[in-house]
Design a protein around this motif. Structure first.
Motif, PDB file in Angstrom:
ATOM      1  N   ALA A  43       0.826  -1.208   0.000  1.00  0.00           N
ATOM      2  CA  ALA A  43       0.000   0.000   0.000  1.00  0.00           C
ATOM      3  C   ALA A  43       0.861   1.259   0.000  1.00  0.00           C
ATOM      4  CB  ALA A  43      -0.924  -0.009   1.216  1.00  0.00           C
ATOM      5  N   ALA A  44       1.916   1.259   0.797  1.00  0.00           N
ATOM      6  CA  ALA A  44       2.775   2.441   0.895  1.00  0.00           C
ATOM      7  C   ALA A  44       3.516   2.713  -0.405  1.00  0.00           C
ATOM      8  CB  ALA A  44       3.773   2.263   2.036  1.00  0.00           C
ATOM      9  N   ALA A  45       3.919   1.647  -1.116  1.00  0.00           N
ATOM     10  CA  ALA A  45       4.677   1.822  -2.353  1.00  0.00           C
ATOM     11  C   ALA A  45       3.806   2.275  -3.519  1.00  0.00           C
ATOM     12  CB  ALA A  45       5.383   0.519  -2.718  1.00  0.00           C
ATOM     13  N   GLY A  46       2.515   2.013  -3.443  1.00  0.00           N
ATOM     14  CA  GLY A  46       1.621   2.402  -4.520  1.00  0.00           C
ATOM     15  C   GLY A  46       1.810   1.625  -5.804  1.00  0.00           C
ATOM     16  N   TRP A  47       2.352   0.413  -5.707  1.00  0.00           N
ATOM     17  CA  TRP A  47       2.628  -0.382  -6.907  1.00  0.00           C
ATOM     18  C   TRP A  47       1.361  -0.765  -7.656  1.00  0.00           C
ATOM     19  CZ3 TRP A  47       6.076  -3.632  -3.315  1.00  0.00           C
ATOM     20  CH2 TRP A  47       7.362  -3.081  -3.257  1.00  0.00           C
ATOM     21  N   ALA A  48       0.251  -0.919  -6.950  1.00  0.00           N
ATOM     22  CA  ALA A  48      -0.999  -1.342  -7.583  1.00  0.00           C
ATOM     23  C   ALA A  48      -1.942  -0.163  -7.794  1.00  0.00           C
ATOM     24  CB  ALA A  48      -1.672  -2.423  -6.732  1.00  0.00           C
ATOM     25  N   ARG A  49      -1.390   1.019  -7.903  1.00  0.00           N
ATOM     26  CA  ARG A  49      -2.219   2.228  -8.046  1.00  0.00           C
ATOM     27  C   ARG A  49      -3.167   2.128  -9.233  1.00  0.00           C
ATOM     28  NH1 ARG A  49       1.141   7.435  -9.350  1.00  0.00           N
ATOM     29  NH2 ARG A  49       1.144   6.409 -11.389  1.00  0.00           N
ATOM     30  N   ASP A  50      -2.714   1.511 -10.309  1.00  0.00           N
ATOM     31  CA  ASP A  50      -3.527   1.445 -11.519  1.00  0.00           C
ATOM     32  C   ASP A  50      -4.039   0.038 -11.814  1.00  0.00           C
ATOM     33  OD1 ASP A  50      -3.217   4.261 -12.381  1.00  0.00           O
ATOM     34  OD2 ASP A  50      -1.102   3.689 -12.449  1.00  0.00           O
ATOM     35  N   GLY A  51      -3.960  -0.838 -10.832  1.00  0.00           N
ATOM     36  CA  GLY A  51      -4.524  -2.168 -10.997  1.00  0.00           C
ATOM     37  C   GLY A  51      -3.624  -3.261 -10.471  1.00  0.00           C
ATOM     38  N   ALA A  52      -4.217  -4.421 -10.227  1.00  0.00           N
ATOM     39  CA  ALA A  52      -3.474  -5.582  -9.737  1.00  0.00           C
ATOM     40  C   ALA A  52      -3.891  -6.803 -10.534  1.00  0.00           C
ATOM     41  CB  ALA A  52      -3.741  -5.800  -8.249  1.00  0.00           C
ATOM     42  N   LEU A  53      -2.910  -7.648 -10.804  1.00  0.00           N
ATOM     43  CA  LEU A  53      -3.106  -8.878 -11.555  1.00  0.00           C
ATOM     44  C   LEU A  53      -2.568 -10.031 -10.731  1.00  0.00           C
ATOM     45  CD1 LEU A  53      -1.558  -7.541 -14.901  1.00  0.00           C
ATOM     46  CD2 LEU A  53      -3.971  -7.468 -14.247  1.00  0.00           C
ATOM     47  N   ARG A  54      -2.928 -11.243 -11.124  1.00  0.00           N
ATOM     48  CA  ARG A  54      -2.389 -12.405 -10.423  1.00  0.00           C
ATOM     49  C   ARG A  54      -2.484 -13.623 -11.310  1.00  0.00           C
ATOM     50  NH1 ARG A  54      -6.157 -16.097  -8.702  1.00  0.00           N
ATOM     51  NH2 ARG A  54      -8.306 -15.416  -8.366  1.00  0.00           N
ATOM     52  N   SER A  55      -1.679 -14.605 -10.976  1.00  0.00           N
ATOM     53  CA  SER A  55      -1.819 -15.923 -11.569  1.00  0.00           C
ATOM     54  C   SER A  55      -3.180 -16.486 -11.171  1.00  0.00           C
ATOM     55  CB  SER A  55      -0.708 -16.833 -11.040  1.00  0.00           C
ATOM     56  OG  SER A  55      -1.065 -18.194 -11.144  1.00  0.00           O
ATOM     57  N   PRO A  56      -3.778 -17.320 -12.013  1.00  0.00           N
ATOM     58  CA  PRO A  56      -5.052 -17.925 -11.631  1.00  0.00           C
ATOM     59  C   PRO A  56      -4.937 -19.032 -10.585  1.00  0.00           C
ATOM     60  CG  PRO A  56      -4.362 -18.700 -13.792  1.00  0.00           C
ATOM     61  CD  PRO A  56      -3.395 -17.625 -13.403  1.00  0.00           C
ATOM     62  N   LEU A  57      -3.716 -19.434 -10.220  1.00  0.00           N
ATOM     63  CA  LEU A  57      -3.570 -20.517  -9.251  1.00  0.00           C
ATOM     64  C   LEU A  57      -3.877 -20.031  -7.836  1.00  0.00           C
ATOM     65  CD1 LEU A  57      -0.437 -22.409 -10.573  1.00  0.00           C
ATOM     66  CD2 LEU A  57      -2.841 -22.639 -11.211  1.00  0.00           C
ATOM     67  N   PRO A  58      -4.441 -20.905  -6.989  1.00  0.00           N
ATOM     68  CA  PRO A  58      -4.895 -20.488  -5.668  1.00  0.00           C
ATOM     69  C   PRO A  58      -3.832 -19.840  -4.790  1.00  0.00           C
ATOM     70  CG  PRO A  58      -5.839 -22.615  -6.211  1.00  0.00           C
ATOM     71  CD  PRO A  58      -4.850 -22.304  -7.292  1.00  0.00           C
ATOM     72  N   ARG A  59      -2.590 -20.311  -4.830  1.00  0.00           N
ATOM     73  CA  ARG A  59      -1.582 -19.735  -3.954  1.00  0.00           C
ATOM     74  C   ARG A  59      -1.277 -18.283  -4.319  1.00  0.00           C
ATOM     75  NH1 ARG A  59       0.654 -23.738  -7.033  1.00  0.00           N
ATOM     76  NH2 ARG A  59       2.501 -23.333  -8.334  1.00  0.00           N
ATOM     77  N   ALA A  60      -1.424 -17.936  -5.582  1.00  0.00           N
ATOM     78  CA  ALA A  60      -1.253 -16.534  -5.981  1.00  0.00           C
ATOM     79  C   ALA A  60      -2.453 -15.706  -5.550  1.00  0.00           C
ATOM     80  CB  ALA A  60      -1.054 -16.441  -7.490  1.00  0.00           C
ATOM     81  N   GLY A  61      -3.650 -16.277  -5.662  1.00  0.00           N
ATOM     82  CA  GLY A  61      -4.838 -15.564  -5.214  1.00  0.00           C
ATOM     83  C   GLY A  61      -4.831 -15.330  -3.719  1.00  0.00           C
ATOM     84  N   GLU A  62      -4.393 -16.346  -2.964  1.00  0.00           N
ATOM     85  CA  GLU A  62      -4.312 -16.204  -1.514  1.00  0.00           C
ATOM     86  C   GLU A  62      -3.293 -15.143  -1.139  1.00  0.00           C
ATOM     87  OE1 GLU A  62      -3.606 -18.987   2.481  1.00  0.00           O
ATOM     88  OE2 GLU A  62      -3.291 -19.839   0.466  1.00  0.00           O
ATOM     89  N   THR A  63      -2.148 -15.140  -1.815  1.00  0.00           N
ATOM     90  CA  THR A  63      -1.132 -14.127  -1.541  1.00  0.00           C
ATOM     91  C   THR A  63      -1.648 -12.741  -1.862  1.00  0.00           C
ATOM     92  OG1 THR A  63       0.665 -15.693  -2.023  1.00  0.00           O
ATOM     93  CG2 THR A  63       1.201 -13.350  -2.119  1.00  0.00           C
ATOM     94  N   ALA A  64      -2.290 -12.582  -3.012  1.00  0.00           N
ATOM     95  CA  ALA A  64      -2.813 -11.273  -3.401  1.00  0.00           C
ATOM     96  C   ALA A  64      -3.813 -10.752  -2.366  1.00  0.00           C
ATOM     97  CB  ALA A  64      -3.464 -11.353  -4.780  1.00  0.00           C
ATOM     98  N   ALA A  65      -4.701 -11.621  -1.906  1.00  0.00           N
ATOM     99  CA  ALA A  65      -5.690 -11.196  -0.913  1.00  0.00           C
ATOM    100  C   ALA A  65      -5.018 -10.760   0.385  1.00  0.00           C
ATOM    101  CB  ALA A  65      -6.674 -12.334  -0.648  1.00  0.00           C
ATOM    102  N   LEU A  66      -4.007 -11.506   0.825  1.00  0.00           N
ATOM    103  CA  LEU A  66      -3.306 -11.157   2.059  1.00  0.00           C
ATOM    104  C   LEU A  66      -2.507  -9.865   1.899  1.00  0.00           C
ATOM    105  CD1 LEU A  66      -2.079 -14.728   3.024  1.00  0.00           C
ATOM    106  CD2 LEU A  66      -3.726 -13.347   4.304  1.00  0.00           C
ATOM    107  N   LEU A  67      -2.091  -9.556   0.686  1.00  0.00           N
ATOM    108  CA  LEU A  67      -1.374  -8.308   0.423  1.00  0.00           C
ATOM    109  C   LEU A  67      -2.317  -7.121   0.277  1.00  0.00           C
ATOM    110  CD1 LEU A  67       1.336  -9.503  -2.154  1.00  0.00           C
ATOM    111  CD2 LEU A  67       1.685  -8.927   0.255  1.00  0.00           C
ATOM    112  N   GLY A  68      -3.606  -7.355   0.463  1.00  0.00           N
ATOM    113  CA  GLY A  68      -4.589  -6.281   0.365  1.00  0.00           C
ATOM    114  C   GLY A  68      -5.119  -6.066  -1.034  1.00  0.00           C
ATOM    115  N   LEU A  69      -4.988  -7.106  -1.898  1.00  0.00           N
ATOM    116  CA  LEU A  69      -5.416  -6.995  -3.295  1.00  0.00           C
ATOM    117  C   LEU A  69      -6.384  -8.130  -3.639  1.00  0.00           C
ATOM    118  CD1 LEU A  69      -1.825  -6.382  -4.716  1.00  0.00           C
ATOM    119  CD2 LEU A  69      -3.564  -4.626  -4.235  1.00  0.00           C
TER     120      LEU A  69
END
Length: 227
Positions: A43-69
């Motif tokens: 959140a502080a870095a603003g890397w996802a300011r214009d959107g966030a993407l992820r691999s369709p595999l569950p471990r990437a989705g779980e990581t993205a959710a925990l990262l606030g995305l």
């Protein structure tokens, strides 16, 4: 400027075991804690300011959710390699039963003895996706993508125009941050494998194997995605 930040998913049991994960490989407890701790940094870095993407595999989705995305968009090109019949096994197990197949996989970029994707296939898939995003009319701004070690390494090989052999000389840690910038239809590398959060280093793998040139042994975890 187009900025793409690639974050490898958090740690899983297969990362610790230096194995070929199945598609539904979950994060382990350490990985969950580390990803949750990384949300503030993202959140502080603003890397996802214009959107966030992820691999369709569950471990990437779980990581993205925990990262606030939690709403990160699944992208097929960001999926880990298809390891075919090796999925769910360690490299040591595969090498014990079929050492010639492992040698072929690690020395011939076009080889796919497991029946899945070859290294050349993965780099071509990831490279084609990157080219589309860097082309005129591609998405502008800052985007973050949660993906896999093999995908990050493939992206680096493509961005650098490096030979496929360079894939084996790159390392990507769980939650490692790699940053690419697009200029005039091509990508430049702004940072590689930066730590998202400080975390205890995983225990060294007990099993080792000769590297692809048969000289020094190296930890199995360095073979595909990284440590």
């Amino acid at each position: 400027m187009r900025r793409l930040v690639l974050v490898r998913h958090a740690r899983t049991a297969a990362v610790r075991a230096a194995g070929f994960p199945t598609d539904d490989e979950p994060l382990d407890a350490t990985g969950v804690a580390a990803a949750r701790a990384g949300a503030a940094a993202v959140a502080a870095a603003g890397w996802a300011r214009d959107g966030a993407l992820r691999s369709p595999l569950p471990r990437a989705g779980e990581t993205a959710a925990l990262l606030g995305l939690p709403d990160a968009t699944p992208v097929a090109a960001l999926a880990e390699a298809d390891f075919g019949r090796w999925a769910g096994r360690t490299l040591a197990e595969v090498a014990a039963g079929d050492p010639d197949a492992v040698t072929a996989w690690m020395t011939d970029p076009a080889a796919a003895p497991h029946g899945g994707e070859s290294l050349a296939d993965v780099v071509a898939r990831v490279g084609a996706w990157l080219d589309t995003r860097a082309a005129p009319g591609g998405p502008e701004g800052r985007m973050l993508a949660v993906t896999h070690g093999g995908v990050v390494k493939a992206a680096l090989v493509h961005a650098l125009g490096a030979p496929l052999d360079a894939f084996w000389r790159l390392d990507v840690a769980p939650l490692g941050v790699t940053e690419l910038h697009a200029h005039d239809g091509r990508w430049t590398v702004a940072g590689v494998n930066r730590p998202l959060v400080a975390a205890p280093a995983p225990a060294a793998d007990a099993a080792v194997t000769p590297d692809r040139r048969g000289r020094e042994p190296r930890a199995l975890g360095a073979v595909w995605g990284g440590r």
